[in-house]
Design a protein around this motif. Structure first.
Motif, PDB file in Angstrom:
ATOM      1  N   GLY B 119      -5.607   3.877 -10.069  1.00 60.59           N
ATOM      2  CA  GLY B 119      -4.725   4.842  -9.421  1.00 60.59           C
ATOM      3  C   GLY B 119      -4.893   4.819  -7.911  1.00 60.59           C
ATOM      4  N   LEU B 120      -6.134   4.849  -7.434  1.00 60.63           N
ATOM      5  CA  LEU B 120      -6.362   4.891  -5.992  1.00 60.63           C
ATOM      6  C   LEU B 120      -5.974   3.569  -5.326  1.00 60.63           C
ATOM      7  N   PHE B 121      -6.212   2.460  -6.033  1.00 57.88           N
ATOM      8  CA  PHE B 121      -5.815   1.159  -5.494  1.00 57.88           C
ATOM      9  C   PHE B 121      -4.291   1.090  -5.353  1.00 57.88           C
ATOM     10  N   THR B 122      -3.588   1.475  -6.409  1.00 59.59           N
ATOM     11  CA  THR B 122      -2.132   1.385  -6.391  1.00 59.59           C
ATOM     12  C   THR B 122      -1.530   2.395  -5.427  1.00 59.59           C
ATOM     13  N   ALA B 123      -2.233   3.535  -5.218  1.00 61.09           N
ATOM     14  CA  ALA B 123      -1.737   4.555  -4.287  1.00 61.09           C
ATOM     15  C   ALA B 123      -1.529   3.960  -2.899  1.00 61.09           C
ATOM     16  N   ALA B 124      -2.453   3.066  -2.484  1.00 61.23           N
ATOM     17  CA  ALA B 124      -2.326   2.455  -1.154  1.00 61.23           C
ATOM     18  C   ALA B 124      -1.028   1.667  -1.057  1.00 61.23           C
ATOM     19  N   ARG B 125      -0.671   1.025  -2.151  1.00 69.90           N
ATOM     20  CA  ARG B 125       0.538   0.203  -2.148  1.00 69.90           C
ATOM     21  C   ARG B 125       1.787   1.085  -2.224  1.00 69.90           C
ATOM     22  N   VAL B 126       1.713   2.131  -3.053  1.00 72.95           N
ATOM     23  CA  VAL B 126       2.845   3.064  -3.147  1.00 72.95           C
ATOM     24  C   VAL B 126       3.068   3.726  -1.790  1.00 72.95           C
ATOM     25  N   CYS B 127       1.967   4.078  -1.120  1.00 68.33           N
ATOM     26  CA  CYS B 127       2.050   4.710   0.197  1.00 68.33           C
ATOM     27  C   CYS B 127       2.890   3.870   1.154  1.00 68.33           C
ATOM     28  N   GLU B 128       2.611   2.585   1.193  1.00 67.44           N
ATOM     29  CA  GLU B 128       3.334   1.726   2.122  1.00 67.44           C
ATOM     30  C   GLU B 128       4.816   1.656   1.773  1.00 67.44           C
ATOM     31  N   GLN B 129       5.128   1.716   0.487  1.00 70.66           N
ATOM     32  CA  GLN B 129       6.529   1.658   0.100  1.00 70.66           C
ATOM     33  C   GLN B 129       7.256   2.950   0.437  1.00 70.66           C
ATOM     34  N   VAL B 130       6.586   4.074   0.198  1.00 74.00           N
ATOM     35  CA  VAL B 130       7.204   5.349   0.543  1.00 74.00           C
ATOM     36  C   VAL B 130       7.406   5.412   2.059  1.00 74.00           C
ATOM     37  N   ARG B 131       6.401   4.954   2.814  1.00 70.08           N
ATOM     38  CA  ARG B 131       6.528   4.955   4.273  1.00 70.08           C
ATOM     39  C   ARG B 131       7.718   4.117   4.707  1.00 70.08           C
ATOM     40  N   SER B 132       7.826   2.898   4.154  1.00 69.11           N
ATOM     41  CA  SER B 132       8.920   2.042   4.598  1.00 69.11           C
ATOM     42  C   SER B 132      10.261   2.622   4.159  1.00 69.11           C
ATOM     43  N   GLY B 133      10.257   3.335   3.021  1.00 70.64           N
ATOM     44  CA  GLY B 133      11.487   3.991   2.590  1.00 70.64           C
ATOM     45  C   GLY B 133      11.927   5.044   3.598  1.00 70.64           C
ATOM     46  N   ILE B 134      10.947   5.848   4.032  1.00 72.90           N
ATOM     47  CA  ILE B 134      11.274   6.908   5.005  1.00 72.90           C
ATOM     48  C   ILE B 134      11.701   6.289   6.334  1.00 72.90           C
ATOM     49  N   ASN B 135      10.958   5.238   6.758  1.00 75.80           N
ATOM     50  CA  ASN B 135      11.286   4.606   8.042  1.00 75.80           C
ATOM     51  C   ASN B 135      12.624   3.874   8.024  1.00 75.80           C
ATOM     52  N   SER B 136      13.085   3.516   6.831  1.00 70.46           N
ATOM     53  CA  SER B 136      14.341   2.768   6.759  1.00 70.46           C
ATOM     54  C   SER B 136      15.549   3.676   6.980  1.00 70.46           C
ATOM     55  N   LEU B 137      15.305   4.987   6.916  1.00 68.88           N
ATOM     56  CA  LEU B 137      16.436   5.906   7.118  1.00 68.88           C
ATOM     57  C   LEU B 137      16.767   5.978   8.607  1.00 68.88           C
ATOM     58  N   PRO B 138      18.027   6.171   8.940  1.00 69.19           N
ATOM     59  CA  PRO B 138      18.404   6.300  10.355  1.00 69.19           C
ATOM     60  C   PRO B 138      17.645   7.462  10.993  1.00 69.19           C
ATOM     61  N   LYS B 139      17.182   7.248  12.237  1.00 73.46           N
ATOM     62  CA  LYS B 139      16.423   8.295  12.955  1.00 73.46           C
ATOM     63  C   LYS B 139      17.209   9.604  13.034  1.00 73.46           C
TER      64      LYS B 139
END
Lengths: 304, 246
Positions: B119-139
């Motif tokens: 869970g903790l290992f995969t959380a790091a990977r999920v984190c990066e995907q959620v971050r990139s999802g948020i960053n992909s939205l227009p400012k």
């Protein structure tokens, strides 16, 4: 799409199986053609097969293997025969043997009827009883004391089967940990994750000798089975089997086996740090074996 | 069969006298793999989402903490992490808790280690995907939310996250599939999940090809089920104008 994937996976496996079967041209011929004899060794089966401080394979079983290699060199007249060592585990030793990765495995492998369906065994070079290693103050004196406790053994071994069967038949409620090798199993005992470690008594003596406090641990319990260790070779290869058997019998009758036994089991082992001493004198079964070398899988213990 | 494969042993009772067949071992392994995968996934999704949001908010300390987590957990091999949780971490516990832990059924300890580690290992990977999802939205979306008078948490809750989570469904799907595949590593800390049972089948029956074929098929069934489920969710949550939307 999924079905075709399965079919593809099966084809791959099938090809591998086919390749494995193509190896059966006789081990001696293979050795002669390639100029190499491939031995399988164990990484932590002290004092049978393990690594010394320089990471060379050493141990009693390795001495047996070297006696066999000497015989092969003589037979094939190849004094410069190359010897390779491949580390194997309880779990991969039979596949690696049948697929030709190794030609001969001398470690701590029990010769039994079930394994004889997959592989052949040389003359017996060691006889053990399966017992328990436990801390002196654990209160464990025999197998009956293990009720409801955590017990460790090594995955894929005869002890694992005996222990699981006992747990089932006698409703003992043990929690059985199957560790991946003897070293890990011993560590489980040492750090307190298990109260006892069931294994071949000689291996238990080996693991105990590696502890920093060996005097706090004892080997206890009535042996649940007596077992014969043999070197494993491929099935249906009578020429190689005959040579290997002769090599082991000569080794035992010449007295070399007794000398090597004393070196590994009754003196400090110089090859590894700490110079552990097994303190494990030869049993009545060993004495009987040296007198009459044989490849019987079913050892009748003198104590029975 | 021409290859000499023989699957009949799966329906024979096991050699240890337990009241099951070798196929029963496969099923119990399958159950454990599902438990570890789903348990790990729940941890990964919760911890990963929180960390992913933390990485995007304008506070150096909070985003720095999340970044450090990602670097630490993503750059250490999963096997090493599991060994850490299984062998090393208990040594840091107080003696009484450690004794209690070691007195538990060892397979539950392995299961717990596996779920937490994975869970903790995969959380790091999920984190990066959620971050990139948020960053992909227009400012402008964030600014518009704030200009409307929403607080930052409200902007995340009502504007950014509903879209970001939809956008990241495809990469999240691969993580979901990966977690079941990665769960095989837990067999090294003595958990008899699918891979562990596969090894045990080989020990007991010496039918290595048949055992691995059955285990492989079991993994494929799990992962096809995950893919179908995630495609369904993706179709249900699709937004016009975004990835996969029409």
């Amino acid at each position: 799409m999924t079905l075709s994937k399965i079919a593809l996976a099966m084809c791959c496996v099938g090809l591998m199986a086919g390749a494995a079967q193509a190896q059966e041209a006789g081990t001696l011929k293979k050795i002669k053609d390639t100029g190499v004899i491939a031995l399988g060794n164990r990484e932590s089966s002290v004092p049978f097969s393990f690594y010394d401080n320089q990471h060379n394979v050493v141990g009693y079983a390795n001495d047996v293997a070297q006696a066999i290699v000497a015989e092969v060199k003589k037979e094939l007249k190849m004094p410069n025969l190359k010897v390779t060592q491949t580390p194997i585990t309880s779990q991969n030793r039979i596949p690696l043997l049948t697929n030709g990765t190794i030609d001969l495995e001398c470690g701590s492998t029990t010769n039994n009827a079930e394994r004889q369906k997959q592989a052949a065994f040389s003359n017996t070079f060691f006889v053990i009883g399966t017992r328990l290693l436990t801390k002196n103050d654990s209160g464990v004196k025999d197998f009956a004391d293990l009720k409801g406790k955590n017990v460790v053994t090594t995955a894929g071994t005869t002890s694992e089967r005996l222990l699981r069967k006992m747990n089932q038949d006698e409703k003992m409620g043990m929690n059985i940990i199957s560790a991946k090798d003897h070293g890990e199993a011993a560590n489980m005992l040492h750090i307190g994750r298990a109260v006892a470690f069931m294994m071949d008594d000689a291996l238990l003596a080996g693991e105990r000798a590696k502890f920093k406090d060996p005097k706090d641990y004892s080997i206890v319990g009535k042996p649940q089975s007596y077992e014969a260790y043999g070197c494993m070779l491929r099935k249906d290869d009578p020429a190689f089997k005959k040579l290997v058997d002769k090599a082991v019998a000569d080794y035992q009758k010449s007295g070399q086996a007794q000398k090597d036994y004393a070196k590994w089991f009754q003196q400090p082992i110089k090859a590894i740090s700490g110079e552990p001493n097994m303190d494990f004198p030869p049993s009545a079964e060993m004495a009987a074996l040296w007198k009459a070398p044989n490849d019987n899988a079913d050892v009748q213990g003198a104590a029975k | 069969m021409a290859l000499g494969l023989d699957f009949s042993f799966f329906f024979q009772p096991v050699a240890t006298g337990e009241n099951t067949t070798y196929f029963g071992w496969v099923l119990s392994g399958l159950k454990l793999t599902l438990e570890v995968g789903l348990g790990g996934w729940i941890i990964a999704l919760i911890v990963g989402s929180v960390l992913g949001v933390m990485r995007t908010i304008p506070n150096k300390w909070i985003s720095g903490f999340a970044a450090a987590y990602v670097e630490l957990f993503r750059n250490i091999p999963l096997l090493v992490q599991l060994f850490f949780w299984y062998y090393v971490a208990p040594d840091f516990l107080p003696e009484s808790i450690r004794q209690w832990l070691f007195s538990l059924n060892p397979s539950n300890v392995s299961l717990l280690t596996g779920v937490i580690g994975l869970g903790l290992f995969t959380a790091a990977r999920v984190c990066e995907q959620v971050r990139s999802g948020i960053n992909s939205l227009p400012k402008g979306q964030k600014n518009a939310g704030l200009a409307m008078g929403l607080t930052l948490p409200q902007t995340y809750r009502f504007v950014l996250l509903p879209v970001a989570f939809r956008v990241v469904i495809p990469p999240i799907t691969s993580e979901f599939v990966n977690i079941f595949k990665n769960s095989a590593v837990i067999s090294t800390v003595n958990l008899l999940e699918l891979t562990g049972q596969g090894k045990q089948l080989i020990d007991y029956t010496a039918h290595s090809y048949e055992s691995f074929i059955v285990v492989t098929i079991a993994y494929m069934i799990i992962n096809v089920a995950v893919l179908v489920l995630m495609r369904f969710i993706e179709a249900k949550t699709r937004l016009p104008g975004y990835i996969g939307g029409k």
